[in-house]
Design a protein around this motif. Structure first.
Motif, PDB file in Angstrom:
ATOM      1  N   ASN A  48       1.050   3.024   8.029  1.00 26.64           N
ATOM      2  CA  ASN A  48       1.003   1.719   8.977  1.00 26.64           C
ATOM      3  C   ASN A  48       0.387   0.595   8.353  1.00 26.64           C
ATOM      4  OD1 ASN A  48       0.227   0.251  11.305  1.00 26.64           O
ATOM      5  ND2 ASN A  48      -1.732   1.558  11.692  1.00 26.64           N
ATOM      6  N   ASN A  49       1.545  -0.293   8.455  1.00 27.54           N
ATOM      7  CA  ASN A  49       1.151  -1.728   7.843  1.00 27.54           C
ATOM      8  C   ASN A  49       1.138  -2.628   8.677  1.00 27.54           C
ATOM      9  OD1 ASN A  49       3.775  -2.043   8.187  1.00 27.54           O
ATOM     10  ND2 ASN A  49       4.595  -2.159   6.133  1.00 27.54           N
ATOM     11  N   ALA A  50       1.223  -2.199  10.160  1.00 28.95           N
ATOM     12  CA  ALA A  50       1.115  -3.059  11.248  1.00 28.95           C
ATOM     13  C   ALA A  50       2.147  -4.192  11.314  1.00 28.95           C
ATOM     14  CB  ALA A  50      -0.366  -3.833  11.254  1.00 28.95           C
ATOM     15  N   ALA A  52       7.831   2.661  17.739  1.00 27.42           N
ATOM     16  CA  ALA A  52       8.713   1.560  18.528  1.00 27.42           C
ATOM     17  C   ALA A  52       9.948   2.448  18.686  1.00 27.42           C
ATOM     18  CB  ALA A  52       9.028   0.353  17.887  1.00 27.42           C
ATOM     19  N   ILE A  53      11.144   2.348  18.160  1.00 31.14           N
ATOM     20  CA  ILE A  53      12.184   2.855  18.304  1.00 31.14           C
ATOM     21  C   ILE A  53      12.082   4.485  18.260  1.00 31.14           C
ATOM     22  CG2 ILE A  53      13.045   2.866  15.843  1.00 31.14           C
ATOM     23  CD1 ILE A  53      15.898   2.398  16.927  1.00 31.14           C
ATOM     24  N   GLY A  54      11.128   4.820  17.399  1.00 29.18           N
ATOM     25  CA  GLY A  54      10.869   6.341  17.582  1.00 29.18           C
ATOM     26  C   GLY A  54       9.906   7.213  18.382  1.00 29.18           C
ATOM     27  N   GLY A  78       0.753  -1.069  -0.120  1.00 24.55           N
ATOM     28  CA  GLY A  78      -0.300  -0.057  -0.041  1.00 24.55           C
ATOM     29  C   GLY A  78       0.959   1.312  -0.094  1.00 24.55           C
ATOM     30  N   HIS A  79       2.164   1.154   0.269  1.00 22.37           N
ATOM     31  CA  HIS A  79       2.951   2.455   0.376  1.00 22.37           C
ATOM     32  C   HIS A  79       2.804   3.485  -0.669  1.00 22.37           C
ATOM     33  CE1 HIS A  79       3.820   0.622   4.199  1.00 22.37           C
ATOM     34  NE2 HIS A  79       5.156   0.725   3.986  1.00 22.37           N
ATOM     35  N   GLY A  80       2.824   2.816  -1.945  1.00 23.99           N
ATOM     36  CA  GLY A  80       2.929   3.609  -3.175  1.00 23.99           C
ATOM     37  C   GLY A  80       1.439   4.611  -3.175  1.00 23.99           C
ATOM     38  N   CYS A 108      10.536   0.371   4.856  1.00 26.35           N
ATOM     39  CA  CYS A 108      10.263   0.270   3.555  1.00 26.35           C
ATOM     40  C   CYS A 108       9.488   1.887   3.195  1.00 26.35           C
ATOM     41  CB  CYS A 108       9.115  -0.802   3.205  1.00 26.35           C
ATOM     42  SG  CYS A 108       9.631  -2.341   3.200  1.00 26.35           S
ATOM     43  N   ALA A 109       8.482   2.224   4.274  1.00 25.50           N
ATOM     44  CA  ALA A 109       7.732   3.428   4.177  1.00 25.50           C
ATOM     45  C   ALA A 109       8.908   4.554   3.885  1.00 25.50           C
ATOM     46  CB  ALA A 109       7.180   3.738   5.451  1.00 25.50           C
ATOM     47  N   SER A 110       9.985   4.390   4.664  1.00 21.61           N
ATOM     48  CA  SER A 110      11.069   5.555   4.741  1.00 21.61           C
ATOM     49  C   SER A 110      11.732   5.744   3.536  1.00 21.61           C
ATOM     50  CB  SER A 110      11.871   5.297   6.027  1.00 21.61           C
ATOM     51  OG  SER A 110      11.369   5.450   6.950  1.00 21.61           O
TER      52      SER A 110
HETATM   53  C1  LIG Z   1      18.815   1.063  14.958  1.00 19.60           C
HETATM   54  C2  LIG Z   1      18.462   0.001  14.138  1.00 19.60           C
HETATM   55  N1  LIG Z   1      17.598  -1.031  14.737  1.00 19.60           N
HETATM   56  C3  LIG Z   1      16.891  -1.766  13.701  1.00 19.60           C
HETATM   57  C4  LIG Z   1      17.015  -1.755  12.409  1.00 19.60           C
HETATM   58  C5  LIG Z   1      16.493  -2.646  11.417  1.00 19.60           C
HETATM   59  N2  LIG Z   1      15.260  -2.289  10.855  1.00 19.60           N
HETATM   60  C6  LIG Z   1      15.088  -1.629   9.468  1.00 19.60           C
HETATM   61  S1  LIG Z   1      13.741  -1.158   9.109  1.00 19.60           S
HETATM   62  C7  LIG Z   1      13.165  -1.731  10.530  1.00 19.60           C
HETATM   63  C8  LIG Z   1      11.455  -1.780  10.638  1.00 19.60           C
HETATM   64  C9  LIG Z   1      10.763  -0.952   9.855  1.00 19.60           C
HETATM   65  O1  LIG Z   1       9.427  -1.300  10.113  1.00 19.60           O
HETATM   66  P1  LIG Z   1       8.488   0.196   9.890  1.00 19.60           P
HETATM   67  O2  LIG Z   1       8.822   1.419  10.248  1.00 19.60           O
HETATM   68  O3  LIG Z   1       7.127  -0.317  10.339  1.00 19.60           O
HETATM   69  O4  LIG Z   1       8.249   0.359   8.179  1.00 19.60           O
HETATM   70  P2  LIG Z   1       7.991  -0.863   7.035  1.00 19.60           P
HETATM   71  O5  LIG Z   1       9.089  -1.452   6.422  1.00 19.60           O
HETATM   72  O6  LIG Z   1       6.848  -1.651   7.394  1.00 19.60           O
HETATM   73  O7  LIG Z   1       7.462   0.171   5.897  1.00 19.60           O
HETATM   74  C10 LIG Z   1      14.052  -2.402  11.302  1.00 19.60           C
HETATM   75  C11 LIG Z   1      13.762  -2.759  12.832  1.00 19.60           C
HETATM   76  C12 LIG Z   1      17.821  -0.644  11.904  1.00 19.60           C
HETATM   77  N3  LIG Z   1      17.953  -0.504  10.511  1.00 19.60           N
HETATM   78  N4  LIG Z   1      18.446   0.341  12.701  1.00 19.60           N
END
Ligand SMILES: Cc1ncc(C[n+]2csc(CCOP(=O)(O)OP(=O)(O)O)c2C)c(N)n1
Length: 284
Positions: free
Chosen positions: A129-131, A107-109, A26-28, A60-62
């Motif tokens: 948000n793809n959960a 999560a991390i952010g 869905g990201h596109g 992927c989103a980023s």
């Molecule tokens: C400090 C750090 N921890 C873990 C990772 C590995 N990592 C890369 S992308 C990601 C998760 C991405 O998930 P999300 O933000 O939901 O985006 P999506 O890929 O589903 O679009 C992780 C854990 C990383 N690159 N850097």
């Protein structure tokens, strides 16, 4: 003068294509909503493309920032809002758009998110948000629903997900909306509202990852997942008159808040003016 559709296309860097997203992702569609919302405002003259900066974390989103024909920063995992805050503080006249995933943001952010919302700093944050953690092959995120199957929850997930919009509201965000890839036109309106708004603007865009979420959770194609979005979305107006049982398992879409409050960089500027207008050594 190019029409808005041509203008929207010109905002994409076609030399970066093909993109990395899987078939059915869905990201596109979410990126399309951002591009259209920006193109409409550039065509109307309310946004200067030279003043747009796109900032993302990792996931992927980023990756979306790389496909956009604006100045941008593809930063580090979870830190997009921190980078964006620095950019906005240094150059408040810029239109700073953050593109992030649910793992990257929540999560991390997570801490950056809640504090940026609390400060009401003028960023537009769009969470795809793809959960699931898509890029790293399907580990659960803070948005994975209970009982869903993920790489790291092969017997079913036991944690409850956040409600990202309620979290943003509780932290003081002044524009909050949720849309979904299925409702792409509405999503474009919500992103547009966020761009027009002066304080911290948050749009949750429900997206789909058939590869790592859908296939493990009985929705093997993007179409299955889009159908799920169509069947489970409830507008705020409908939700207001629904019985709580009727909302179980559904998600609300619409604009939850659009309210003017003092924006952080303007307040910060006011303090700088107050401080610098005092004569050095006047003892005050
Ligand atoms: C400090 C750090 N921890 C873990 C990772 C590995 N990592 C890369 S992308 C990601 C998760 C991405 O998930 P999300 O933000 O939901 O985006 P999506 O890929 O589903 O679009 C992780 C854990 C990383 N690159 N850097």
């Amino acid at each position: 003068m190019a029409n808005t559709a041509d203008l929207a296309l010109s905002l994409l860097r076609d030399d970066r294509l093909p993109h990395i997203w899987c078939a059915g992702c869905g990201h596109g569609i979410v990126l399309g909503a951002i591009v259209r919302a920006l193109a409409e405002r550039i065509a109307a003259g309310s946004i200067d493309p030279a003043k747009v900066v796109v900032v993302s974390g990792i996931g992927c989103a980023s990756r979306a920032t790389g496909y956009l024909n604006f100045d941008g920063v593809h930063s580090t995992h979870g830190r997009a809002i921190a980078f964006a805050t620095g950019i906005k503080l240094a150059r408040p006249e810029l239109e700073v758009v953050v593109i992030t995933g649910d793992g990257d943001l929540a999560a991390i952010g997570g801490n950056h998110f809640i504090h940026a919302a609390r400060r009401n700093i003028g960023l537009t944050v769009v969470c795809f948000n793809n959960a699931i953690y898509g890029m790293t092959s399907g580990q659960y995120s803070p948005m994975t629903p209970r009982e869903a199957i993920a790489t790291t929850a092969p017997y079913g997930h036991i944690e409850r997900p956040f409600d990202l919009c309620e979290l943003a509201l509780a932290c003081g965000a002044t524009y909050v909306a949720r849309g979904a890839a299925y409702f792409a036109a509405r999503l474009t309106e919500y992103v547009g509202g966020a761009l027009d708004h002066d304080g911290f603007s948050f749009v949750e865009a429900v997206s789909q990852c058939p590869t790592y979420f859908g296939r493990r959770n009985r929705m093997s194609t993007g179409v299955d997942m889009l159908r799920w979005q169509k069947d489970h979305a409830v507008t705020l107006a409908r939700a207001a008159s629904a019985e709580p049982e009727g909302l179980a398992g559904k998600f609300k879409v619409g604009v939850f808040r659009d309210r003017e409050e003092p924006e952080y960089t303007k307040e910060y500027d006011r303090i700088i003016q107050a401080a610098t207008s005092r004569t050095v050594g006047d003892g005050k």
